[in-house]
Structure formats: structure tokens, C-alpha cells
Scaffold this active site. Sequence first.
Site, PDB file in Angstrom:
ATOM      1  N   GLN A 149       0.834  -1.194   0.000  1.00  0.00           N
ATOM      2  CA  GLN A 149       0.000   0.000   0.000  1.00  0.00           C
ATOM      3  C   GLN A 149       0.878   1.258   0.000  1.00  0.00           C
ATOM      4  O   GLN A 149       1.825   1.350   0.776  1.00  0.00           O
ATOM      5  CB  GLN A 149      -0.914   0.011   1.218  1.00  0.00           C
ATOM      6  CG  GLN A 149      -1.978  -1.070   1.196  1.00  0.00           C
ATOM      7  CD  GLN A 149      -3.075  -0.777   0.177  1.00  0.00           C
ATOM      8  OE1 GLN A 149      -3.249   0.340  -0.276  1.00  0.00           O
ATOM      9  NE2 GLN A 149      -3.815  -1.815  -0.191  1.00  0.00           N
ATOM     10  N   TYR A 186      -5.254 -13.129  -2.695  1.00  0.00           N
ATOM     11  CA  TYR A 186      -4.493 -12.028  -3.287  1.00  0.00           C
ATOM     12  C   TYR A 186      -3.701 -11.373  -2.156  1.00  0.00           C
ATOM     13  O   TYR A 186      -3.773 -10.175  -1.920  1.00  0.00           O
ATOM     14  CB  TYR A 186      -5.417 -11.005  -3.965  1.00  0.00           C
ATOM     15  CG  TYR A 186      -6.403 -11.610  -4.941  1.00  0.00           C
ATOM     16  CD1 TYR A 186      -6.031 -11.888  -6.257  1.00  0.00           C
ATOM     17  CD2 TYR A 186      -7.697 -11.908  -4.547  1.00  0.00           C
ATOM     18  CE1 TYR A 186      -6.943 -12.434  -7.159  1.00  0.00           C
ATOM     19  CE2 TYR A 186      -8.612 -12.459  -5.435  1.00  0.00           C
ATOM     20  CZ  TYR A 186      -8.233 -12.719  -6.735  1.00  0.00           C
ATOM     21  OH  TYR A 186      -9.139 -13.278  -7.615  1.00  0.00           O
ATOM     22  N   ASP A 213      -8.627  -9.316  -1.282  1.00  0.00           N
ATOM     23  CA  ASP A 213      -8.003  -8.036  -1.641  1.00  0.00           C
ATOM     24  C   ASP A 213      -7.477  -8.131  -3.074  1.00  0.00           C
ATOM     25  O   ASP A 213      -6.264  -8.156  -3.315  1.00  0.00           O
ATOM     26  CB  ASP A 213      -6.872  -7.720  -0.658  1.00  0.00           C
ATOM     27  CG  ASP A 213      -6.243  -6.357  -0.916  1.00  0.00           C
ATOM     28  OD1 ASP A 213      -6.842  -5.549  -1.649  1.00  0.00           O
ATOM     29  OD2 ASP A 213      -5.145  -6.106  -0.397  1.00  0.00           O
ATOM     30  N   CYS A 270      -9.733  -1.413  -4.372  1.00  0.00           N
ATOM     31  CA  CYS A 270      -9.176  -0.117  -4.765  1.00  0.00           C
ATOM     32  C   CYS A 270      -9.893   0.448  -5.973  1.00  0.00           C
ATOM     33  O   CYS A 270      -9.439   1.441  -6.554  1.00  0.00           O
ATOM     34  CB  CYS A 270      -7.676  -0.244  -5.049  1.00  0.00           C
ATOM     35  SG  CYS A 270      -7.289  -1.371  -6.415  1.00  0.00           S
TER      36      CYS A 270
END
Length: 455
Positions: A284, A317, A384, A411
Site C-alpha cells: 500500500q 491475493y 483483496d 481499490c
Amino acid sequence: MTSHSTSPHADQSTRHDATGTELIVDVGPIAHGGHFVARHEGRVIFVRHGIPGEKVRIRLTDSGESSRFWRADVVEVLDASTDRVPHFWKLADSPGSWRRGGPPVGGAELGHIALPRQRALKAEVLSEQLKRLAGLDLATEVEAVGNNDDGGLGWRTRASFAVTPKGRLGMHAHRSDTVVPVKDMPLALPGINELRLWELDLTGIARVEVAVPANGTRPLVLLAPEETTSPKRLHSILSQLPQDVSVASFDPAKGQVLQLRGRTWVQETAAGHEYRVTGEGFWQIHKDAPDTLVNAVTGYLSGGGYLQAGAAVADLYAGAGLFTAALADAVGVTGSVLSVEGAPGTSRDARKNLHGETQVEIVQGRVERVLHQRPRSFDSLVLDPPRAGAGKAVVKQLMASGPRAIAYVSCDPASFARDLGYFHQGGWKLEAVRAFDLYPHTHHLETVALLLPAN
């Protein structure tokens, strides 16, 4: 509304010159992707660098008589929104850049909008995608993250740069091969700017990636050389970089990272754990994102009783193991964690990061393939996926594994809403959702949702 400026051509609705067509339009609502919807003679135009309600002059950047829609940049504000503020970055300010003769750099497309309005606009996008793609009529809020006094600057721990034909550090204009020379990156941590990469002669390099961990440990500069670049040239660039910086070369196509000096990885810290992240491995990019997302995920799962000692859980993931480590803490040695990541290098990082955690099984491979080859039941899952989302096949597999809850980290509002639609069709419901402004001054946001079977 206040008037900014008026050009001598303001009485003309259309003007042509050697570099493009300019139109005057009223800016409409925000759309997914950082544009705003405008119309001209029935044609939809996706306009960047505007604010709903403004009257602006735009320059077409992508047009054609057969195109379903056109794209454009704002080049002059004729009637400004009260939420318009001076852009913090000269190179990303569209009207100023076009007055100087070229497009703005990408990556700060909302920097002309006051931060509270940016977050409200992102919430509108999320709500619109949920309604259109998942059939959910839900008001949403995008939460600020970190220090509210920082103006949304200085948060990036990673930055990607192009190189100009003259060998200078640069960044691409939006949807363009044009590389604009840069001499600062206001969204980046000070450590990235302190490298002063714009002072280097980068001739022979196609791309530069920089990672500066928020914990202050050793940074890493990755150089992607052109095919014809000699080892001598590469080492000449290496000699210009500070000695306390790790440097590696990398081949994006092959995923290879070769040591030039120091380490080929950086050491990150989050949620009480240390993580090794190699080369371009995923992490991130907001300095506060890892802790923010771990707290949101574990808060949802632990608060509902879906994550506790002895539970069987999965991290899909999984990247370098950010959530895997937190899950392992929660389930303890009597539980089990399956951690699945597709990228071989990142999966090797996860194996190193979780070494000694006997309750964790690290598997490298595509999520759908691993779930098919190793069918099992889980108490809860963390999902994710990359920007493209999980997709219908994976969603079906997840529901078939019978978990009591899924924490979905996304995201991208569009792929998130699409996947929620698949869950809804399978008898699942959205129990709760939080959205975070982990990318201030851009159109991006991060979402964490708790999904439960409807029965």
C-alpha cells in the site's frame, strides 16, 4: 460562483488552432475515473480538472467524429466553484500547464478541489457505482486518513517516474506519451524528494521506481534500463546516487530484479509486524494505509465473531502478507490461515515474512486455481484483489467454500460494485462498508466491506 478570468475569445463557443479544438461547456457530475461529464451539441465529453457547476473552456485531447465520447482538459475557468483552490503543484495545474504550451502531469487530477469536496465527490462515485452495478441504494462517506493538517500531501511511500528524451526525470501526462520533466513530487514522502533524482542524467533508463518506507529504513531505487544500455552506463548512474540508498535494475516484462548496490527489497512495518517487499512487489502506497486497512478488516471480522482463536481463515491475493500476519495473530496456533498470491516474487516475500508461523500455509498461484485444487471450508475470508476485481468465477468459488463472513478490500469502485452484484445474486448481502481517502488529490479511494450470507 466567482469569476476567475476571461479570455479575449470568451464570446466564441468554439475555436480551432494548430494543436486542438477548444469549447466552452458547463461541467456536470463526476464520473468514475477522475472526469466530469459535460455535453456539447449532444456529445458527451469527459472533462478533467473541472468541478460540477463550473463554466469552463476546455481543450479536446481525444476526439473523433465516430467516437462515442470525447475527452478534454480544462484550460480556463470562466465561472469558478467556491470549492476551487489554487493547485498545490504547478506541473499538475491544467490551465497553467496549457498556457505554458503543454498538458499537465497525471496523478494529481483533483488537486484544484478543496479536500472535503474531493471526498464528497469520491463518495458520489462510490454510491453511483453501487447503485448502477450492484443495485444498492446506499449513501457513502469517504474518510480522511492520517494527519488532517497535512493538506493531503507527503503521503506516498512509492513513486513511479518516466524519463524524458533528454535523460531527465519526468512523469507522463494523462493518457499520453508526453513526458513532462519534474523537479518535485509533492504527494511523496520527503525521503523521495530528498533523493533529488531530477538532478541525475538518466540517459539509457526507461523508467524509475522509488520506494521509501514510512518507518525510515533504507530506500530502494529501481532502474529499468533500455535494451541498448550498457553496464558501464548503468554504473555511471549508480555512482550519482547516495551511498545509503539501495539500487537495483529491473525488467518489468520478465519481473527480474538484479542487485546493483545494497538490497533488492525494502523493510516495511505495519500492525506490529515487519515485512520484506522485493522490487516492484505490491505494498500500500499511503504511509498510513497498512494500519488503516488492517484495523478495518480485523475490526469487521473480530467484531462479528468471525475471526477468533482456532478459526480457519484465508487471505486471497495476499501480496507480501499484510493481512495474513494479522489473521495469524487472531487465530493463534490452533487455527489455520491459507495465504494465496499469484506473483512468484511477492509470494516468496510472504513466505519469508511469515516464516515460523506454523498455522500459515503460503501458496503461490492464481486464486481460482488454488481454490479448485484445494477445496476446503473457511470461517472467514479476506479478499483483496487487484484493480480488476475478483470476477464472477472467483466469487462463486468463495461462496461455495461456505464462510460465515468475507472482508472485501477494493481499490476500484466499479469492480467492487460489480463483484457485489455477483455476491447479491448468490444470496449474500453487504452488511457494512467503509471508504478511505488513501489517495488524496487523485480520484482513487479504498473500500473495505463486510459481506455475509443472507441466511
